[in-house]
Design an enzyme around this catalytic site. Structure first.
Site, PDB file in Angstrom:
ATOM      1  N   GLN A  33       0.812  -1.217   0.000  1.00 33.62           N
ATOM      2  CA  GLN A  33       0.000   0.000   0.000  1.00 33.62           C
ATOM      3  C   GLN A  33       0.848   1.271   0.000  1.00 33.62           C
ATOM      4  O   GLN A  33       0.310   2.372  -0.087  1.00 33.62           O
ATOM      5  CB  GLN A  33      -0.922   0.007   1.224  1.00 33.62           C
ATOM      6  CG  GLN A  33      -1.927  -1.134   1.240  1.00 33.62           C
ATOM      7  CD  GLN A  33      -2.724  -1.184   2.526  1.00 33.62           C
ATOM      8  OE1 GLN A  33      -2.690  -0.270   3.354  1.00 33.62           O
ATOM      9  NE2 GLN A  33      -3.454  -2.266   2.717  1.00 33.62           N
ATOM     10  N   HIS A  80      -1.280   0.236   5.648  1.00 36.01           N
ATOM     11  CA  HIS A  80      -1.873   1.183   6.603  1.00 36.01           C
ATOM     12  C   HIS A  80      -0.960   2.362   6.917  1.00 36.01           C
ATOM     13  O   HIS A  80      -0.754   2.718   8.070  1.00 36.01           O
ATOM     14  CB  HIS A  80      -2.282   0.467   7.891  1.00 36.01           C
ATOM     15  CG  HIS A  80      -3.373  -0.530   7.707  1.00 36.01           C
ATOM     16  ND1 HIS A  80      -4.049  -1.108   8.758  1.00 36.01           N
ATOM     17  CD2 HIS A  80      -3.920  -1.081   6.585  1.00 36.01           C
ATOM     18  CE1 HIS A  80      -4.951  -1.969   8.297  1.00 36.01           C
ATOM     19  NE2 HIS A  80      -4.889  -1.957   6.985  1.00 36.01           N
ATOM     20  N   GLU A 140     -15.598   3.223   8.853  1.00 33.69           N
ATOM     21  CA  GLU A 140     -16.152   4.241   9.737  1.00 33.69           C
ATOM     22  C   GLU A 140     -16.068   5.653   9.172  1.00 33.69           C
ATOM     23  O   GLU A 140     -15.147   5.982   8.413  1.00 33.69           O
ATOM     24  CB  GLU A 140     -15.392   4.247  11.073  1.00 33.69           C
ATOM     25  CG  GLU A 140     -15.452   2.962  11.854  1.00 33.69           C
ATOM     26  CD  GLU A 140     -14.660   3.013  13.149  1.00 33.69           C
ATOM     27  OE1 GLU A 140     -14.727   2.032  13.908  1.00 33.69           O
ATOM     28  OE2 GLU A 140     -13.975   4.038  13.404  1.00 33.69           O
ATOM     29  N   TYR A 176     -10.837   6.464  19.780  1.00 31.23           N
ATOM     30  CA  TYR A 176     -11.844   5.899  18.882  1.00 31.23           C
ATOM     31  C   TYR A 176     -11.871   4.373  18.880  1.00 31.23           C
ATOM     32  O   TYR A 176     -12.584   3.777  18.080  1.00 31.23           O
ATOM     33  CB  TYR A 176     -11.676   6.499  17.481  1.00 31.23           C
ATOM     34  CG  TYR A 176     -12.081   7.960  17.493  1.00 31.23           C
ATOM     35  CD1 TYR A 176     -13.336   8.366  17.079  1.00 31.23           C
ATOM     36  CD2 TYR A 176     -11.225   8.928  18.016  1.00 31.23           C
ATOM     37  CE1 TYR A 176     -13.731   9.696  17.154  1.00 31.23           C
ATOM     38  CE2 TYR A 176     -11.608  10.263  18.094  1.00 31.23           C
ATOM     39  CZ  TYR A 176     -12.864  10.635  17.668  1.00 31.23           C
ATOM     40  OH  TYR A 176     -13.254  11.949  17.757  1.00 31.23           O
ATOM     41  N   TYR A 181      -9.819 -10.689  10.378  1.00 26.50           N
ATOM     42  CA  TYR A 181      -9.697 -11.458   9.142  1.00 26.50           C
ATOM     43  C   TYR A 181      -9.699 -12.970   9.360  1.00 26.50           C
ATOM     44  O   TYR A 181      -9.906 -13.725   8.417  1.00 26.50           O
ATOM     45  CB  TYR A 181      -8.438 -11.028   8.373  1.00 26.50           C
ATOM     46  CG  TYR A 181      -8.571  -9.655   7.785  1.00 26.50           C
ATOM     47  CD1 TYR A 181      -9.439  -9.414   6.728  1.00 26.50           C
ATOM     48  CD2 TYR A 181      -7.857  -8.582   8.303  1.00 26.50           C
ATOM     49  CE1 TYR A 181      -9.586  -8.148   6.191  1.00 26.50           C
ATOM     50  CE2 TYR A 181      -7.994  -7.308   7.770  1.00 26.50           C
ATOM     51  CZ  TYR A 181      -8.853  -7.100   6.715  1.00 26.50           C
ATOM     52  OH  TYR A 181      -8.999  -5.844   6.200  1.00 26.50           O
TER      53      TYR A 181
END
Length: 319
Positions: free
Chosen positions: A85, A151, A244, A254, A265
């Protein structure tokens, strides 16, 4: 099994402090036509320049300047680590861009051994048709470097008054750092335009990376936007489900990875937000996932009925 919420689309409307999803049937036919102007190789972010031109980042490490239908590569882009990513990320204009010409970029860089992390840099943009370039690019912020290729998040947004730079920093698929106030992973950060912790941050007294933190307990944060009354909103990817939209407040937790409206997963259940009221719950969530990426809260004049509406792009799922 998680309960399925009634909200399942990537177009949201903010009304009276709450979010409501609208279906395509409710919206009717789109009041515009779509015309292809240009194509890019894995574009990650775009920002419009004064006058209507645009800058686009490509994940592999190129910065492009789109003027009309002409695409030029901008020299001086950083060397990026394109892996998983990771790669070239966001682009934002300095609040004083009209005078300074400064732009802000985020990307992933290699560390020692197998470590990597996102960084934020700034430099001066010169749009010379013969030699468009970024000059004096310097790194002003570093994400904690860890192993892995996911991430990173690294979304950039300036506050409406231009005093603060907000940076999203994902938890790098490590989960627990999101609850660790000594590292800047799994957080929304509030910095000054030169990359330093902003004065008045909720954990400033702890020093170090704690002083950068604005909110924590986040997973993979891809969208940021201010609404017309100055509230900060954020969207992030959950695990299996549990994507979210959050209303971000200073110092709030949060909940990730302690709570989520999705499942892990390996199908291990994660307690819902409703079981732990001490954590800030999302204003909207999806199950199954839509993989939310960028966010825009509309402030234009072309479509007055959309004033204040929130638009979120989805990388998966269907309306």
């Amino acid at each position: 099994m998680k309960a399925i919420p009634v909200l399942s689309l990537a177009l949201l409307v903010l009304t009276a402090g709450a979010c409501q999803a609208q279906t395509p049937a409710e919206l009717g036919a789109a009041p515009f036509t779509v015309t292809e102007v240009a194509r890019f190789d894995q574009p990650w972010a775009m920002v419009f320049l004064p006058g209507g031109d645009a800058l686009i980042t490509e994940k592999a490490g190129k910065l492009k300047w789109l003027s009309g239908k002409t695409i030029r590569e901008v020299a001086g882009a950083p060397k990026v680590l394109e892996e998983g990513q990771g790669g070239f990320g966001d682009v934002a204009l300095a609040p004083d861009f009209a005078q300074s010409g400064m732009i802000y970029l985020s990307w992933v860089e290699e560390g020692e051994g197998s470590l990597s992390g996102a960084v934020v840099g700034r430099g001066k943009l010169t749009l010379d048709a013969a030699n468009p370039r970024v000059e004096g690019l310097e790194v002003i912020w570093w994400q904690t470097k860890v192993e892995g290729d996911g991430h990173f998040s690294h979304r950039l947004l300036f506050s409406p008054d231009g005093k603060y730079l907000y940076v999203t920093s994902g938890e790098r698929q490590k989960k627990t750092p999101a609850q660790d106030l000594t590292v800047n992973l799994g957080k929304v950060l509030r910095l000054t335009p030169d990359g330093k912790p902003a004065p008045g941050n909720p954990f400033a007294g702890k020093g170090g990376q704690s002083a950068e933190i604005w909110s924590y307990g986040h997973r993979n944060l891809y969208g940021l936007g201010f609404d017309k009354v100055g509230r900060l909103w954020e969207n992030e990817m959950g695990p299996q489900g549990g994507d979210e939209v959050n209303l971000i407040a200073a110092g709030k937790n949060y909940g990730w990875p302690i709570v989520s409206n999705g499942s892990d997963y390996d199908d291990t259940d994660i307690p819902d937000h409703s079981t732990r009221p001490e954590f800030e719950a999302p204003k909207v969530w999806w199950n199954p996932s839509i993989s939310p990426s960028s966010m825009l809260i509309y402030t234009g004049k072309k479509f007055p009925k959309w004033q204040g509406d929130m638009f979120i792009t989805a990388l998966s799922g269907r309306p």
